[in-house]
Design a protein around this motif. Structure first.
Motif, PDB file in Angstrom:
ATOM      1  N   GLU A 366      70.636  70.596  37.472  1.00  0.00           N
ATOM      2  CA  GLU A 366      70.690  70.411  38.923  1.00  0.00           C
ATOM      3  C   GLU A 366      72.052  69.891  39.391  1.00  0.00           C
ATOM      4  O   GLU A 366      72.351  69.928  40.586  1.00  0.00           O
ATOM      5  CB  GLU A 366      69.594  69.427  39.360  1.00  0.00           C
ATOM      6  N   ASP A 369      77.648  71.345  38.775  1.00  0.00           N
ATOM      7  CA  ASP A 369      78.954  71.395  39.448  1.00  0.00           C
ATOM      8  C   ASP A 369      79.644  70.032  39.483  1.00  0.00           C
ATOM      9  O   ASP A 369      80.786  69.928  39.925  1.00  0.00           O
ATOM     10  CB  ASP A 369      78.805  71.946  40.871  1.00  0.00           C
ATOM     11  N   GLY A 387      82.742  71.250  35.681  1.00  0.00           N
ATOM     12  CA  GLY A 387      81.946  71.626  36.840  1.00  0.00           C
ATOM     13  C   GLY A 387      82.679  71.631  38.169  1.00  0.00           C
ATOM     14  O   GLY A 387      82.621  72.632  38.908  1.00  0.00           O
ATOM     15  N   THR A 391      83.986  78.191  38.912  1.00  0.00           N
ATOM     16  CA  THR A 391      83.557  79.202  39.893  1.00  0.00           C
ATOM     17  C   THR A 391      82.037  79.334  39.827  1.00  0.00           C
ATOM     18  O   THR A 391      81.392  78.870  38.871  1.00  0.00           O
ATOM     19  CB  THR A 391      84.190  80.561  39.573  1.00  0.00           C
ATOM     20  N   ASP A 392      81.462  79.996  40.826  1.00  0.00           N
ATOM     21  CA  ASP A 392      80.016  80.224  40.826  1.00  0.00           C
ATOM     22  C   ASP A 392      79.592  81.020  39.591  1.00  0.00           C
ATOM     23  O   ASP A 392      78.539  80.764  38.997  1.00  0.00           O
ATOM     24  CB  ASP A 392      79.595  80.981  42.093  1.00  0.00           C
ATOM     25  N   GLU A 393      80.440  81.990  39.192  1.00  0.00           N
ATOM     26  CA  GLU A 393      80.130  82.813  38.024  1.00  0.00           C
ATOM     27  C   GLU A 393      80.095  81.967  36.752  1.00  0.00           C
ATOM     28  O   GLU A 393      79.218  82.143  35.895  1.00  0.00           O
ATOM     29  CB  GLU A 393      81.160  83.944  37.869  1.00  0.00           C
ATOM     30  N   GLU A 394      81.052  81.043  36.631  1.00  0.00           N
ATOM     31  CA  GLU A 394      81.087  80.176  35.447  1.00  0.00           C
ATOM     32  C   GLU A 394      79.883  79.250  35.402  1.00  0.00           C
ATOM     33  O   GLU A 394      79.310  79.002  34.340  1.00  0.00           O
ATOM     34  CB  GLU A 394      82.386  79.358  35.431  1.00  0.00           C
ATOM     35  N   LEU A 395      79.473  78.736  36.557  1.00  0.00           N
ATOM     36  CA  LEU A 395      78.296  77.874  36.612  1.00  0.00           C
ATOM     37  C   LEU A 395      77.041  78.626  36.189  1.00  0.00           C
ATOM     38  O   LEU A 395      76.206  78.108  35.440  1.00  0.00           O
ATOM     39  CB  LEU A 395      78.124  77.297  38.018  1.00  0.00           C
ATOM     40  N   ILE A 396      76.905  79.864  36.644  1.00  0.00           N
ATOM     41  CA  ILE A 396      75.750  80.691  36.273  1.00  0.00           C
ATOM     42  C   ILE A 396      75.754  80.961  34.766  1.00  0.00           C
ATOM     43  O   ILE A 396      74.723  80.880  34.094  1.00  0.00           O
ATOM     44  CB  ILE A 396      75.754  82.018  37.075  1.00  0.00           C
ATOM     45  N   ARG A 399      74.771  77.862  32.838  1.00  0.00           N
ATOM     46  CA  ARG A 399      73.338  77.599  33.021  1.00  0.00           C
ATOM     47  C   ARG A 399      72.535  78.449  32.030  1.00  0.00           C
ATOM     48  O   ARG A 399      71.603  77.957  31.367  1.00  0.00           O
ATOM     49  CB  ARG A 399      72.924  77.915  34.454  1.00  0.00           C
TER      50      ARG A 399
END
Length: 489
Positions: A366, A369, A387, A391-396, A399
């Motif tokens: 949760e 980032d 975090g 980028t959003d892609e790296e976070l996905i 995960r």
């Protein structure tokens, strides 16, 4: 010269919040102020050229094989006051004692597992736990850690914390010497105002610690012989291997230079076979012996582990040390200190979340980032997520990695690492730093004065590893009498 320099919310090694030099930096700062812009540029360029001429390099591996580079260097040193260094020394001695007791325990009685202090499966499922090869052995001094490299950081309050333990093949000691050599050549005026702890005796301590590891069945007919076993010239730390072998006056060998006969290790020489008693190996466990580990290894020595188990040769650092410097095991080191020494950790860890725990994993997912995610088996800044910079892609992606294999990752808060000034490309700017402290363990424990200060030379970067664009600084430990003189003046 520091007018555009921003201290911000970070602890700065050299300057206080008002931009004034701290007491232990005052003499250095005064000399620095006397240099013109042209002299500063000349010093930086001369330092880089000196590294190039001496062939002080490391290798970065990529898609095209290996690229050899000189170590980036910055001539603004990290200066550590004597009383602060004493605290570091006490913390390092405590930590390495506990880690060595842990290694000896898990390869023998396993009391820490029986008492439930550390989860049994965290040890037994660890890929670096080699009980078949190293279990039950009586090794010299019962010492598994000949040389440790403990990485320290300072948080935003200036408090030292341990970031990582390196107990297998810690590298970088050669760069400490070369940093000092280059500094003395390029910036001799900086040293006239400072009394520093010297490096010259440390190779003697390292050699004494190495020779203290004679095996129980060592040769008694000749002087004991130690060698440094390297994977070869294409290894990223080969310069380190060459330097240490030369300074300790021991032979640098590759696996093909050794052979095992009747469980005794010999070195091939032009005068025939010479017995080897101690091997300071810079080869990972998996490649040491194709009979005991990876069958496809051409770097190691067939039969070496049998000779080791027979007590005819010592291997340092010990086989199976990786189970203790795993990033997941790191979280339990304060518990080891309490269990084995009945003491609280002098230098604390960075808060660490174990993702094998469902509750901690849920919270981390949760807050991805906000955190740093690390692969427990990786090093050099690889397979790591920062975090706040991701980028959003790296976070996905991370995960998915965590959900697929939670045991493989840990999470830590994004600490505001301390910063220090660097001079690069004609101007001063702040960069994040850490410190690798080298601990030598034989009959006694010796702490190398200063160690390797690594710096994230890319502005804004948090990664200090040379393979990721980081560089190095000289590290000065002030002598106590010099500090008293400065405080009285």
């Amino acid at each position: 010269m520091f007018k555009p320099y921003e201290i911000g919310p970070y602890f700065d090694e050299m300057l206080d919040q008002n931009g004034n030099p701290k007491k232990h930096y005052q003499s250095f700062y005064d000399v620095l102020q006397d240099l013109s812009e042209e002299e500063l540029k000349e010093k930086q360029e001369t330092a880089n050229l000196s590294f190039l001429r001496q062939g002080i390099t490391f290798t970065v591996y990529g898609n095209d094989g290996g690229t050899e580079r000189t170590m980036p260097f910055d001539f603004i040193p990290i200066i550590i006051p004597a009383e602060k260094w004493k605290e570091i020394e006490k913390g390092m001695i405590q930590r390495v004692k506990a880690l060595n007791l842990f290694l000896d325990d898990i390869y023998h009685e396993q009391n820490i597992l029986k008492d439930g202090i550390i989860p049994r499966d965290l040890v037994e499922q660890n890929p670096y736990f080699y009980y078949r090869q190293a279990g039950g052995l009586e090794i010299p001094l019962q010492n598994h850690i000949f040389l440790a490299g403990i990485d320290l950081i300072k948080d935003e309050h200036g408090v030292y914390r341990v970031l990582e333990d390196n107990l297998r093949n810690p590298s970088g000691m050669s760069y400490v010497y070369q940093n000092r050599y280059v500094m003395r050549q390029v910036c001799p005026e900086f040293f006239s105002e400072h009394s520093l702890n010297m490096l010259e005796q440390q190779m003697g301590h390292l050699h004494s610690a190495l020779m203290a590891h004679l095996p129980k069945n060592a040769s008694i007919t000749s002087d004991p012989r130690a060698v440094l076993l390297t994977p070869g010239m294409y290894n990223s730390a080969y310069y380190d291997h060459v330097f240490l072998a030369q300074r300790m006056n021991i032979s640098l060998v590759e696996g093909r230079d050794l052979l095992v006969k009747n469980n005794i290790v010999y070195m091939k020489t032009i005068r025939g076979l010479k017995r080897v008693d101690i091997i300071y190996r810079r080869i990972d466990d998996d490649f040491l012996d194709p009979k005991a580990f990876r069958k496809d290894s051409r770097l190691g020595v067939p039969g070496l582990v049998d000779a080791y188990r027979a007590g005819n040769v010592s291997i340092v650092n010990g086989i199976g040390n990786g189970v203790a410097d795993d990033k997941a095991m790191y979280a339990y080191v304060p518990d080891m200190i309490k269990y084995y020494l009945n003491e609280e950790a002098i230098i604390p860890n960075v808060e660490t979340f174990i993702l094998r725990d469902p509750h901690q994993r849920e919270w981390v997912l949760e807050h991805l980032d906000e955190l740093v995610i690390k692969n427990v088996g990786a090093s050099g800044g690889y397979d790591m997520l920062i975090g706040p910079h991701a980028t959003d892609e790296e976070l996905i992606l991370f995960r998915e990695k965590i959900l697929e294999n939670p045991n493989q990752y840990i999470a830590q808060p994004t600490i505001k690492l301390s910063r220090a000034p660097v001079y690069q490309n004609g101007h001063f700017y702040p960069c994040h730093v850490d410190l690798r402290v080298f601990v030598m363990k034989g009959e006694n424990i010796n702490i190398f004065p200063g160690g390797l200060s690594r710096v994230a030379l890319k502005e804004g970067s948090l990664v200090v590893n040379s393979s990721q664009g980081g560089g190095a600084k000289d590290t000065w430990v002030l002598k106590e009498e010099m500090q008293h003189a400065e405080q009285g003046s």
